[in-house]
Motif scaffolding. Structure first.
Motif, PDB file in Angstrom:
ATOM      1  N   HIS A  33       0.838  -1.198   0.000  1.00 57.49           N
ATOM      2  CA  HIS A  33       0.000   0.000   0.000  1.00 57.49           C
ATOM      3  C   HIS A  33       0.874   1.249   0.000  1.00 57.49           C
ATOM      4  N   ARG A  34       0.358   2.300  -0.540  1.00 56.59           N
ATOM      5  CA  ARG A  34       0.927   3.634  -0.400  1.00 56.59           C
ATOM      6  C   ARG A  34      -0.211   4.615  -0.660  1.00 56.59           C
ATOM      7  N   GLU A  35       0.091   5.882  -0.753  1.00 52.46           N
ATOM      8  CA  GLU A  35      -0.968   6.873  -0.948  1.00 52.46           C
ATOM      9  C   GLU A  35      -1.804   6.500  -2.166  1.00 52.46           C
ATOM     10  N   ILE A  36      -3.095   6.419  -1.978  1.00 57.99           N
ATOM     11  CA  ILE A  36      -3.975   5.857  -2.993  1.00 57.99           C
ATOM     12  C   ILE A  36      -4.626   6.968  -3.812  1.00 57.99           C
ATOM     13  N   THR A  37      -4.770   6.740  -5.114  1.00 58.90           N
ATOM     14  CA  THR A  37      -5.404   7.718  -5.993  1.00 58.90           C
ATOM     15  C   THR A  37      -6.924   7.587  -5.878  1.00 58.90           C
ATOM     16  N   PRO A  38      -7.674   8.618  -6.293  1.00 58.46           N
ATOM     17  CA  PRO A  38      -9.143   8.519  -6.240  1.00 58.46           C
ATOM     18  C   PRO A  38      -9.684   7.323  -7.019  1.00 58.46           C
ATOM     19  N   HIS A  40      -8.096   4.489  -7.643  1.00 55.02           N
ATOM     20  CA  HIS A  40      -7.773   3.290  -6.877  1.00 55.02           C
ATOM     21  C   HIS A  40      -8.684   3.155  -5.661  1.00 55.02           C
ATOM     22  N   GLN A  41      -9.059   4.278  -5.053  1.00 57.64           N
ATOM     23  CA  GLN A  41      -9.927   4.234  -3.887  1.00 57.64           C
ATOM     24  C   GLN A  41     -11.275   3.619  -4.240  1.00 57.64           C
ATOM     25  N   VAL A  42     -11.807   3.993  -5.401  1.00 56.83           N
ATOM     26  CA  VAL A  42     -13.086   3.424  -5.848  1.00 56.83           C
ATOM     27  C   VAL A  42     -12.958   1.913  -6.017  1.00 56.83           C
ATOM     28  N   MET A  43     -11.886   1.479  -6.674  1.00 62.11           N
ATOM     29  CA  MET A  43     -11.691   0.047  -6.895  1.00 62.11           C
ATOM     30  C   MET A  43     -11.482  -0.686  -5.580  1.00 62.11           C
ATOM     31  N   ALA A  44     -10.722  -0.071  -4.658  1.00 62.12           N
ATOM     32  CA  ALA A  44     -10.471  -0.705  -3.365  1.00 62.12           C
ATOM     33  C   ALA A  44     -11.773  -0.938  -2.616  1.00 62.12           C
ATOM     34  N   GLU A  45     -12.681   0.033  -2.659  1.00 57.08           N
ATOM     35  CA  GLU A  45     -13.962  -0.112  -1.969  1.00 57.08           C
ATOM     36  C   GLU A  45     -14.817  -1.191  -2.624  1.00 57.08           C
ATOM     37  N   SER A  57      -4.268  -3.482  -3.690  1.00 61.76           N
ATOM     38  CA  SER A  57      -2.922  -2.941  -3.502  1.00 61.76           C
ATOM     39  C   SER A  57      -2.641  -1.899  -4.572  1.00 61.76           C
ATOM     40  N   SER A  58      -2.330  -0.679  -4.146  1.00 59.94           N
ATOM     41  CA  SER A  58      -2.048   0.373  -5.123  1.00 59.94           C
ATOM     42  C   SER A  58      -0.757   0.120  -5.902  1.00 59.94           C
ATOM     43  N   PRO A  59       0.357  -0.355  -5.289  1.00 64.74           N
ATOM     44  CA  PRO A  59       1.526  -0.690  -6.116  1.00 64.74           C
ATOM     45  C   PRO A  59       1.239  -1.820  -7.106  1.00 64.74           C
ATOM     46  N   LEU A  60       0.425  -2.786  -6.684  1.00 65.97           N
ATOM     47  CA  LEU A  60       0.058  -3.866  -7.598  1.00 65.97           C
ATOM     48  C   LEU A  60      -0.785  -3.313  -8.746  1.00 65.97           C
ATOM     49  N   ALA A  61      -1.628  -2.331  -8.452  1.00 66.71           N
ATOM     50  CA  ALA A  61      -2.401  -1.673  -9.508  1.00 66.71           C
ATOM     51  C   ALA A  61      -1.482  -0.914 -10.463  1.00 66.71           C
ATOM     52  N   ASP A  62      -0.420  -0.297  -9.927  1.00 67.24           N
ATOM     53  CA  ASP A  62       0.550   0.377 -10.797  1.00 67.24           C
ATOM     54  C   ASP A  62       1.216  -0.622 -11.740  1.00 67.24           C
ATOM     55  N   LEU A 130      -5.601  -3.665 -10.387  1.00 64.84           N
ATOM     56  CA  LEU A 130      -6.220  -3.580 -11.706  1.00 64.84           C
ATOM     57  C   LEU A 130      -5.636  -2.405 -12.477  1.00 64.84           C
ATOM     58  N   GLY A 131      -5.424  -2.601 -13.770  1.00 65.60           N
ATOM     59  CA  GLY A 131      -4.971  -1.524 -14.645  1.00 65.60           C
ATOM     60  C   GLY A 131      -5.676  -1.637 -15.984  1.00 65.60           C
ATOM     61  N   ARG A 132      -5.752  -0.539 -16.731  1.00 63.90           N
ATOM     62  CA  ARG A 132      -6.454  -0.586 -18.006  1.00 63.90           C
ATOM     63  C   ARG A 132      -5.783   0.321 -19.029  1.00 63.90           C
ATOM     64  N   ALA A 133      -5.993  -0.021 -20.303  1.00 64.57           N
ATOM     65  CA  ALA A 133      -5.503   0.785 -21.416  1.00 64.57           C
ATOM     66  C   ALA A 133      -6.566   0.749 -22.511  1.00 64.57           C
ATOM     67  N   PRO A 134      -6.649   1.787 -23.347  1.00 64.77           N
ATOM     68  CA  PRO A 134      -7.654   1.793 -24.417  1.00 64.77           C
ATOM     69  C   PRO A 134      -7.480   0.595 -25.347  1.00 64.77           C
ATOM     70  N   SER A 135      -8.590   0.015 -25.753  1.00 70.32           N
ATOM     71  CA  SER A 135      -8.569  -1.127 -26.665  1.00 70.32           C
ATOM     72  C   SER A 135      -8.708  -0.647 -28.106  1.00 70.32           C
TER      73      SER A 135
END
Length: 400
Positions: A33-38, A40-45, A57-62, A130-135
């Protein structure tokens, strides 16, 4: 070594170790964990509401985001790409499972529906990102990467991604309580391996890794044991100088898609046998003879892992490789085993070649026979996974 240079060499080594002990300091907290982005916060909840035993995990999301952005649309990431992204995010995990999901929705709701199936297929896991990129594939809008890990390490000092040749760096870590007797296995860019034993220093383990003179990718594995048997606790790929692609990646990277259509286990085993022998030929080693009995032993272990829901060298029902060989009346002085789990056969092979212990099995000069057995683990929401067992042995002998 003459009498004069010997003592001076010892003093120099001790001085280097002491210097790195001072420089290393205390290991940093494991970066789940580290400081979470908005976002990431939605996904965490959302994850916490649906899977209370799984932590976002925010680093895992990165790491998942880096994989999604660098990946090929519609293709699963290679094991090497996953390891690199995890290392860059400060999470040198060895248990990562990745899944790729294409969605038509803007938000994460659709991909979270797929996460349940991924969790069931992956088995017990502790953290998700979780991470995403345009398809670029209509009608899909996003290509998501799901990363799951079963955390095996509590503390580890951050290690830079790149070092200059002839450098050295401290490795300070602490596995989770169920993992004991750690060892270090280092694979140098040219293929040479070195085993090291860390020392206990207060509340963590410590050693110094010499980088060597070769440029390329150096891979450090932390090995340990739990109640089931030995396992890999952490994997760290590190650039030395200006790294160039491994020969196997240069040679095989362009044909990953060519063999992605293999679905029959016998054809898959033949492909991997030929690939192993091509690899050995590149290193001046003799080809390995195909052994149908070893292939049967390997296939039964792959099937056992699928049906008994485990992944490891020691079967709860049939024991380790030596015990399985004896049960099959196969007698050989030397035996080795590789296991892999991947959606793509070539990616499975490249991941084994990128792992010091597995690479040494493939390039061992004391084995002459090889049998490979595979099964597919099907998934309703994605491509199936190959469960691969490779069994190497010296020439079989009659029982005494």
């Amino acid at each position: 070594m003459n009498a004069r240079s010997g003592p001076l060499g010892v003093v120099a080594v001790v001085a280097v170790i002491l210097a790195f002990q001072v420089a290393a300091g205390d290991p940093t907290s494991y970066a789940t964990h580290r400081e979470i982005t908005p976002e990431h916060q939605v996904m965490a909840e959302l994850v916490a509401a649906e899977w209370p035993n799984l932590e976002f995990s925010s680093p895992l999301a990165d790491a998942a985001q880096a994989i999604a952005e660098a990946g090929r649309d519609g293709h699963s990431p290679s094991s090497a790409a996953i390891r690199r992204a995890l290392h860059d995010a400060g999470m040198p995990e060895s248990t990562a499972v990745a899944a790729t999901v294409a969605t038509t929705e803007e938000g994460p709701g659709d991909v979270l529906d797929h996460l349940t199936a991924v969790i069931v297929d992956a088995g017990p896991m502790t953290h998700v990102g979780l991470g995403r990129a345009p398809s670029s594939r209509p009608p899909f809008r996003w290509q998501w990467t799901i990363l799951l890990i079963d955390r095996r390490i509590d503390l580890i000092a951050q290690i830079p991604a790149t070092f200059e040749p002839m450098a050295a760096f401290p490795l300070q870590f602490e596995p989770r309580p169920q993992w004991h007797r750690p060892k270090i296995l280092v694979q140098y860019p040219g293929g040479r391996t070195r085993r090291m034993t860390p020392v206990r220093r207060e509340s963590s383990w410590f050693t110094v890794i010499p980088v060597g003179a070769e440029e390329g990718t150096l891979v450090v594995q932390i090995l340990a044991e739990n109640e089931i048997g030995p396992g890999v606790v952490a994997v760290m790929p590190i650039n030395i100088g200006d790294p160039t692609p491994r020969k196997s990646e240069e040679r095989y990277g362009s044909i990953l898609d060519k063999h992605s259509g293999i679905t029959e286990p016998g054809a898959a085993a033949l492909f991997l046998w030929q690939t192993v022998n091509s690899e050995r030929g590149d290193h001046g080693l003799v080809r390995l003879e195909w052994d149908a009995r070893l292939a049967d032993i390997a296939a039964k272990h792959s099937k056992d892992m699928l049906e008994s829901d485990f992944f490891g060298h020691r079967s709860p029902s049939h024991g380790n490789l030596r015990r399985r060989l004896v049960a099959a009346s196969y007698h050989a002085a030397i035996s080795r085993e590789n296991l892999a789990l991947d959606q793509d056969l070539m990616s499975a092979h490249l991941s084994l070649m990128a792992s010091p212990g597995h690479r040494s099995n493939i390039l061992a000069s004391d084995v002459t026979h090889l049998g490979i057995g595979l099964v597919q683990q099907l998934s309703p929401d994605g491509p199936p996974l190959w469960i691969v067992t490779e069994v190497f042995a010296s020439a079989p002998t009659d029982p005494p």
